[in-house]
Design a protein around this motif. Structure first.
Motif, short mmCIF file in Angstrom:
data_model
loop_
_atom_site.label_atom_id
_atom_site.label_comp_id
_atom_site.label_asym_id
_atom_site.label_seq_id
_atom_site.Cartn_x
_atom_site.Cartn_y
_atom_site.Cartn_z
N MET A 11 64.06 25.81 79.51
CA MET A 11 63.30 26.72 80.37
C MET A 11 62.51 25.98 81.43
N ALA A 12 61.81 24.92 81.06
CA ALA A 12 60.98 24.20 82.02
C ALA A 12 61.83 23.67 83.18
N GLU A 13 62.98 23.11 82.86
CA GLU A 13 63.86 22.58 83.92
C GLU A 13 64.40 23.71 84.79
N GLY A 14 64.78 24.82 84.14
CA GLY A 14 65.31 25.95 84.90
C GLY A 14 64.29 26.54 85.85
N LEU A 15 63.05 26.68 85.38
CA LEU A 15 62.00 27.19 86.26
C LEU A 15 61.72 26.23 87.40
N SER A 16 61.77 24.93 87.10
CA SER A 16 61.54 23.93 88.13
C SER A 16 62.59 24.01 89.23
N GLN A 17 63.86 24.23 88.84
CA GLN A 17 64.95 24.25 89.80
C GLN A 17 65.13 25.61 90.47
N GLN A 18 65.14 26.67 89.67
CA GLN A 18 65.44 28.00 90.19
C GLN A 18 64.20 28.80 90.57
N GLY A 19 63.09 28.54 89.88
CA GLY A 19 61.86 29.26 90.18
C GLY A 19 61.72 30.58 89.45
N PHE A 20 62.71 30.96 88.64
CA PHE A 20 62.61 32.21 87.89
C PHE A 20 63.54 32.15 86.69
N ALA A 21 63.31 33.05 85.74
CA ALA A 21 64.18 33.16 84.56
C ALA A 21 64.02 34.57 84.00
N LEU A 22 65.12 35.14 83.54
CA LEU A 22 65.11 36.47 82.92
C LEU A 22 65.19 36.31 81.41
N LEU A 23 64.36 37.05 80.69
CA LEU A 23 64.37 37.05 79.23
C LEU A 23 64.70 38.45 78.75
N PRO A 24 65.98 38.75 78.54
CA PRO A 24 66.37 40.10 78.10
C PRO A 24 65.84 40.39 76.71
N GLY A 25 65.41 41.64 76.49
CA GLY A 25 64.98 42.07 75.17
C GLY A 25 63.77 41.32 74.64
N PHE A 26 62.89 40.87 75.52
CA PHE A 26 61.73 40.11 75.07
C PHE A 26 60.87 40.94 74.12
N LEU A 27 60.65 42.20 74.45
CA LEU A 27 59.94 43.10 73.56
C LEU A 27 60.94 43.86 72.69
N ASN A 28 60.71 43.88 71.40
CA ASN A 28 61.55 44.70 70.54
C ASN A 28 61.10 46.16 70.70
N PRO A 29 61.86 47.13 70.18
CA PRO A 29 61.51 48.55 70.39
C PRO A 29 60.10 48.91 69.94
N ALA A 30 59.64 48.36 68.82
CA ALA A 30 58.29 48.67 68.34
C ALA A 30 57.23 48.12 69.29
N GLU A 31 57.44 46.89 69.78
CA GLU A 31 56.48 46.28 70.71
C GLU A 31 56.45 47.03 72.04
N LEU A 32 57.63 47.46 72.49
CA LEU A 32 57.71 48.21 73.74
C LEU A 32 56.98 49.54 73.60
N TRP A 33 57.19 50.23 72.49
CA TRP A 33 56.52 51.51 72.27
C TRP A 33 55.00 51.33 72.23
N GLN A 34 54.55 50.28 71.54
CA GLN A 34 53.11 50.03 71.44
C GLN A 34 52.51 49.76 72.81
N LEU A 35 53.21 48.97 73.64
CA LEU A 35 52.69 48.66 74.97
C LEU A 35 52.70 49.90 75.85
N GLU A 36 53.74 50.72 75.75
CA GLU A 36 53.79 51.95 76.53
C GLU A 36 52.63 52.87 76.17
N GLN A 37 52.33 52.96 74.88
CA GLN A 37 51.21 53.80 74.46
C GLN A 37 49.88 53.28 75.01
N ALA A 38 49.71 51.96 75.02
CA ALA A 38 48.48 51.38 75.54
C ALA A 38 48.35 51.61 77.05
N CYS A 39 49.49 51.68 77.74
CA CYS A 39 49.49 51.88 79.19
C CYS A 39 49.41 53.35 79.58
#
Length: 241
Positions: A11-39
């Motif tokens: 990751m560190a090298e990729g960010l250094s070279q490309q400047g960005f990175a995508l992390l698919p599915g970083f939040l699992n469904p329960a975490e996503l639901w919890q964050l949506e409720q907080a928002c």
């Protein structure tokens, strides 16, 4: 399974070279639901500043151990959240964002300091453009609460553009004109995905063709020390667990 720095090899090298990175599915469904409720209290606002500070329930809903693992993998183990924003681009608030770099930070007070310039006051918070080395030490983490693609105004980036430092006015136009077509990438995301990006990465978004809501929690991290007595405006007052 708990994510660790080993979950993101290179990751560190990729960010250094490309400047960005995508992390698919970083939040699992329960975490996503919890964050949506907080928002939920701000779900219909098109933009909220200092959101972790003003809405501590959102800070408490974030998976900080996972975020810390990302920061470790990015080579920023001591970084703290220093700015947070909530966006919701929708049918009523469907704006175009031209190509630009994120070149300001939020700080506790205005003061004379070498290479700190272009002071502004927004919603009672001081914003300033710091030296390039401060921006280069930062990392932005954008959590998608809704799917975004080309039709729904997903963020566009120009890979590697952060390596050229601050670009001003005509320099941005010239860089875009001379960039290879393959350097421009549309960061399509699903709800729960995360986009990591360096602040000096050139990025933009179009108006949505199909303006369904696109909620994003935008978090900026840094371990940089600011000139005394200046401090990050948000870091000291953000709840983390």
């Amino acid at each position: 399974m708990l994510a660790t720095s080993n979950s993101y090899p290179g990751m560190a090298e990729g960010l250094s070279q490309q400047g960005f990175a995508l992390l698919p599915g970083f939040l699992n469904p329960a975490e996503l639901w919890q964050l949506e409720q907080a928002c939920q209290p701000i779900a219909h606002d098109y933009g909220v500043r200092l959101v972790l500070q003003t809405h501590p329930a959102i800070a408490l809903a974030l998976p900080w151990q996972k975020i810390q693992a990302v920061l470790l993998a990015a080579g920023m183990p001591n970084a703290k959240p220093v700015r947070s924003l909530f966006f919701n681009k929708n049918a009523e608030h469907n704006w175009l964002v031209p190509w630009h770099q994120d070149m300001t930070i939020c700080v506790s007070q205005k003061m004379d300091a070498p290479a700190y310039a272009k002071w502004t006051l927004k919603n009672g918070v001081h914003h300033v453009e710091p030296p390039a080395n401060v921006l280069e030490s930062m990392l932005t983490l954008r959590i998608a609460l809704d799917a975004a693609n080309h039709d729904n105004a997903a963020l566009k980036v120009i890979a590697g553009s952060h390596r050229h430092g601050k670009l001003q006015g005509a320099q941005v136009d010239a860089y875009i004109e001379n960039s290879a077509q393959t350097d421009v990438q549309v960061c399509a995301m699903q709800a729960g995905d995360v986009l990591l990006m360096k602040p000096l990465l050139l990025h933009a978004s179009d108006k949505a063709n199909h303006a369904s809501q696109r909620r994003v929690l935008h978090l900026e991290f840094s371990a940089a020390m600011l000139p005394t007595p200046m401090q990050w405006a948000e870091a000291a007052n953000t709840v983390t667990v």
